[in-house]
Design a protein around this motif. Structure first.
Motif, PDB file in Angstrom:
ATOM      1  N   PRO A  26      -5.068  -3.711  -4.362  1.00 53.49           N
ATOM      2  CA  PRO A  26      -5.530  -2.888  -3.259  1.00 53.49           C
ATOM      3  C   PRO A  26      -5.483  -1.111  -3.682  1.00 53.49           C
ATOM      4  O   PRO A  26      -6.377  -0.566  -2.991  1.00 53.49           O
ATOM      5  CB  PRO A  26      -4.765  -3.145  -1.956  1.00 53.49           C
ATOM      6  CG  PRO A  26      -4.499  -4.743  -2.178  1.00 53.49           C
ATOM      7  CD  PRO A  26      -4.046  -4.674  -3.703  1.00 53.49           C
ATOM      8  N   LYS A  27      -4.176  -1.026  -4.189  1.00 59.99           N
ATOM      9  CA  LYS A  27      -4.129   0.339  -4.613  1.00 59.99           C
ATOM     10  C   LYS A  27      -5.016   0.725  -5.720  1.00 59.99           C
ATOM     11  O   LYS A  27      -5.482   1.987  -5.612  1.00 59.99           O
ATOM     12  CB  LYS A  27      -2.625   0.666  -5.188  1.00 59.99           C
ATOM     13  CG  LYS A  27      -1.358   0.305  -3.900  1.00 59.99           C
ATOM     14  CD  LYS A  27      -0.277   0.928  -4.545  1.00 59.99           C
ATOM     15  CE  LYS A  27       0.833   0.571  -3.372  1.00 59.99           C
ATOM     16  NZ  LYS A  27       1.939   1.265  -3.608  1.00 59.99           N
ATOM     17  N   SER A  30      -8.454   1.070  -4.210  1.00 57.14           N
ATOM     18  CA  SER A  30      -8.635   2.433  -3.038  1.00 57.14           C
ATOM     19  C   SER A  30      -9.100   3.762  -3.849  1.00 57.14           C
ATOM     20  O   SER A  30      -9.540   4.829  -3.238  1.00 57.14           O
ATOM     21  CB  SER A  30      -7.213   2.822  -2.462  1.00 57.14           C
ATOM     22  OG  SER A  30      -6.474   3.221  -3.246  1.00 57.14           O
TER      23      SER A  30
END
Length: 55
Positions: A26-27, A30
């Motif tokens: 998810p990092k 993003s």
């Protein structure tokens, strides 16, 4: 043969994949893309024939 014993290595692999899927992915997703995708033109490219100097 200790390399055939999956007991210690399966848990390491499982924890590595869970870390990747739940924390790192998810990092990474993003971040914004520097070059956003654009639509490709449907018109054909106009090309000119190559003129050979020796013909």
């Amino acid at each position: 043969m200790p390399q055939l014993n999956p007991n210690p290595w399966f848990s390491v692999m499982l924890m590595t994949w869970l870390t990747f899927l739940l924390i790192i992915q998810p990092k990474l997703l993003s971040f914004t893309q520097t070059n956003s995708p654009s639509t490709k033109s449907t018109l054909p490219h106009k090309t000119t024939p190559w003129t050979w100097p020796w013909t």
